[in-house]
Motif scaffolding. Structure first.
Motif, PDB file in Angstrom:
ATOM      1  N   PHE A   1       1.103  -1.266   0.049  1.00  0.00           N
ATOM      2  CA  PHE A   1       0.038  -0.318   0.097  1.00  0.00           C
ATOM      3  C   PHE A   1       0.997   1.163  -0.133  1.00  0.00           C
ATOM      4  O   PHE A   1       2.043   1.409   0.369  1.00  0.00           O
ATOM      5  CB  PHE A   1      -0.910   0.170   1.069  1.00  0.00           C
ATOM      6  CG  PHE A   1      -0.160   0.143   2.539  1.00  0.00           C
ATOM      7  CD1 PHE A   1       0.048   1.352   3.030  1.00  0.00           C
ATOM      8  CD2 PHE A   1      -0.140  -0.896   3.278  1.00  0.00           C
ATOM      9  CE1 PHE A   1       0.798   1.572   4.348  1.00  0.00           C
ATOM     10  CE2 PHE A   1       0.428  -0.611   4.659  1.00  0.00           C
ATOM     11  CZ  PHE A   1       0.834   0.583   5.016  1.00  0.00           C
ATOM     12  N   ALA A   2       0.361   2.499  -0.411  1.00  0.00           N
ATOM     13  CA  ALA A   2       0.851   3.748  -0.254  1.00  0.00           C
ATOM     14  C   ALA A   2      -0.140   4.498  -0.015  1.00  0.00           C
ATOM     15  O   ALA A   2      -1.482   4.259  -0.394  1.00  0.00           O
ATOM     16  CB  ALA A   2       1.479   4.146  -1.551  1.00  0.00           C
ATOM     17  N   GLY A   3      -0.084   5.617   0.905  1.00  0.00           N
ATOM     18  CA  GLY A   3      -1.103   6.538   1.108  1.00  0.00           C
ATOM     19  C   GLY A   3      -0.571   7.601   2.552  1.00  0.00           C
ATOM     20  O   GLY A   3       0.685   7.601   2.516  1.00  0.00           O
TER      21      GLY A   3
ATOM     22  N   ALA B   1      -4.181  -4.550   3.137  1.00  0.00           N
ATOM     23  CA  ALA B   1      -4.039  -3.496   2.521  1.00  0.00           C
ATOM     24  C   ALA B   1      -5.058  -3.199   1.439  1.00  0.00           C
ATOM     25  O   ALA B   1      -5.053  -1.852   1.095  1.00  0.00           O
ATOM     26  CB  ALA B   1      -2.423  -3.602   1.797  1.00  0.00           C
ATOM     27  N   GLN B   2      -5.837  -4.125   0.875  1.00  0.00           N
ATOM     28  CA  GLN B   2      -6.721  -3.516   0.049  1.00  0.00           C
ATOM     29  C   GLN B   2      -8.057  -3.002   0.344  1.00  0.00           C
ATOM     30  O   GLN B   2      -9.012  -3.732   0.907  1.00  0.00           O
ATOM     31  CB  GLN B   2      -7.137  -4.772  -0.947  1.00  0.00           C
ATOM     32  CG  GLN B   2      -5.899  -5.407  -2.040  1.00  0.00           C
ATOM     33  CD  GLN B   2      -5.878  -6.476  -2.375  1.00  0.00           C
ATOM     34  OE1 GLN B   2      -7.043  -7.040  -2.330  1.00  0.00           O
ATOM     35  NE2 GLN B   2      -4.801  -7.064  -3.012  1.00  0.00           N
ATOM     36  N   ALA B   3      -7.763  -1.941   0.759  1.00  0.00           N
ATOM     37  CA  ALA B   3      -9.031  -1.321   1.676  1.00  0.00           C
ATOM     38  C   ALA B   3      -8.510   0.280   1.640  1.00  0.00           C
ATOM     39  O   ALA B   3      -7.631   0.890   1.136  1.00  0.00           O
ATOM     40  CB  ALA B   3      -8.805  -1.677   3.240  1.00  0.00           C
ATOM     41  N   GLU B   4      -9.690   0.980   2.161  1.00  0.00           N
ATOM     42  CA  GLU B   4      -9.514   2.580   2.096  1.00  0.00           C
ATOM     43  C   GLU B   4      -8.603   3.136   3.292  1.00  0.00           C
ATOM     44  O   GLU B   4      -7.998   4.237   3.262  1.00  0.00           O
ATOM     45  CB  GLU B   4     -10.978   3.126   2.123  1.00  0.00           C
ATOM     46  CG  GLU B   4     -11.451   2.900   0.939  1.00  0.00           C
ATOM     47  CD  GLU B   4     -13.074   3.556   0.748  1.00  0.00           C
ATOM     48  OE1 GLU B   4     -13.638   3.924  -0.264  1.00  0.00           O
ATOM     49  OE2 GLU B   4     -13.586   3.881   2.037  1.00  0.00           O
ATOM     50  N   PHE B   5      -8.693   2.304   4.161  1.00  0.00           N
ATOM     51  CA  PHE B   5      -7.709   2.618   5.624  1.00  0.00           C
ATOM     52  C   PHE B   5      -7.091   1.211   6.070  1.00  0.00           C
ATOM     53  O   PHE B   5      -7.628   0.158   5.738  1.00  0.00           O
ATOM     54  CB  PHE B   5      -8.682   3.161   6.606  1.00  0.00           C
ATOM     55  CG  PHE B   5      -8.827   4.529   6.336  1.00  0.00           C
ATOM     56  CD1 PHE B   5      -8.170   5.676   6.899  1.00  0.00           C
ATOM     57  CD2 PHE B   5     -10.079   4.893   5.726  1.00  0.00           C
ATOM     58  CE1 PHE B   5      -8.326   6.785   6.502  1.00  0.00           C
ATOM     59  CE2 PHE B   5     -10.512   6.355   5.651  1.00  0.00           C
ATOM     60  CZ  PHE B   5      -9.715   6.993   6.232  1.00  0.00           C
TER      61      PHE B   5
END
Length: 320
Positions: free
Chosen positions: A69-71, A98-102
């Protein structure tokens, strides 16, 4: 509430759903919450979700999915230093989440995102990047040696061939004919897979192949041994049976999963020393289509999920 990918049983892509889950706003000590901008997908996740890896990596249902993820950091737990809310980071989750909005992750599993690294490549970097790093390190290349890499245009292979070139080795990339131009552009000698491969490899390396990196499986370890490559100079990231049978190396992401290695790979990609191809970007809500494309095993580089895209958006090409 926020959204995340979930599956409640082993199966094909049809078991994947994007569901509403409580937003993780209160990280534990030593953890951070990151608002995800992009998240990568990887072949290993297909094997886990299908149940093929149950003995090695069992799932607990309901299961999340994804490591890369990156964010932007949304919250930090007690004792966290060096990162604060608003910081842009690249990282990974060990909780298949990781495949989520948070996502909640250990603070030691994130590193600053270089300013020149775009979100899409940052989000898909961890698994492919550290796996390629580990595989190249495992075969201990020296300048002037020759190494062959199977799956040379895939997510891991496309990075591994370039890291191998950085050592001063001559690199042979085994891939489909459609990828020949790209491989030559990054200084790699392309060789097409299929019938007659061993003859083509011998022709491409008349003095012999010194090392072999297998990112694809399907018998490449046996081919490398037939070419005379020593077992301790062969690394496979996927053929675990061959590791047991032939005593070759099986070093992959677990051997190099550190913030230091991830930061190193992020810098290489950010400044163009290593090119990271991205074949497609999908919205989170179209995760099934993303994995359907990945399962074809003809992807040039990575496929990435972008949480900011509306679910109505289709596949977006993103070669690079």
């Amino acid at each position: 509430m926020t959204r995340a990918v979930r599956f409640d049983q082993y199966g094909d892509v049809d078991v994947l759903h994007v569901v509403d889950v409580p937003r993780p706003d209160d990280p534990s000590s030593g953890q951070v919450v990151v608002e995800v901008v992009a998240a990568g997908i990887n072949p290993g996740e297909i094997a886990i979700r299908s149940g093929a890896m149950h003995e090695r990596f069992p799932a607990t249902f309901p299961s999340g999915q994804g490591s890369d993820f990156a964010g932007r950091v949304a919250a930090v737990g007690d004792g966290v230093t060096g990162v604060r809310p608003g910081d842009e980071v690249v990282g990974w989750s060990d909780k298949r989440s990781a495949q989520a909005e948070f996502v909640t992750a250990d603070a030691g599993h994130v590193t600053p995102k270089p300013l020149t690294l775009d979100w899409i490549r940052a989000g898909g970097l961890f698994v492919a990047g550290v796996t390629a790093y580990a595989a190249v390190r495992a075969v201990a290349l020296k300048p002037g040696e020759t190494v062959a890499v199977s799956g040379a245009a895939g997510g891991v292979g496309s990075l591994a061939v370039q890291l191998a070139r950085e050592t001063g080795a001559d690199v042979i990339g085994i891939a489909g004919e459609a990828n020949e131009r790209w491989l030559r552009a990054v200084g790699v000698t392309p060789v097409s897979y299929g019938d007659g491969l061993e003859d083509r490899l011998r022709a491409a390396a008349p003095d012999g192949v010194n090392a072999f990196i297998d990112t694809f499986g399907g018998g490449y370890v046996e081919r490398a041994l037939k070419l005379g490559v020593a077992a301790d100079r062969i690394d496979t990231i996927i053929d675990f049976a061959a590791v047991q049978k032939f005593g070759v190396k099986g070093e992959g992401s677990a051997a190099a999963s550190s913030a230091e290695v991830l930061a190193h790979m992020a810098d290489l990609v950010a400044w163009g020393r290593v090119v990271m191809p991205v074949s497609a970007v999908y919205p989170l809500g179209r995760v099934r289509e993303a994995y359907t494309e990945l399962a074809l095993r003809h992807t040039h580089g990575k496929i990435v999920l972008a949480t900011g895209l509306p679910d109505a958006a289709g596949r977006q090409a993103a070669h690079g």
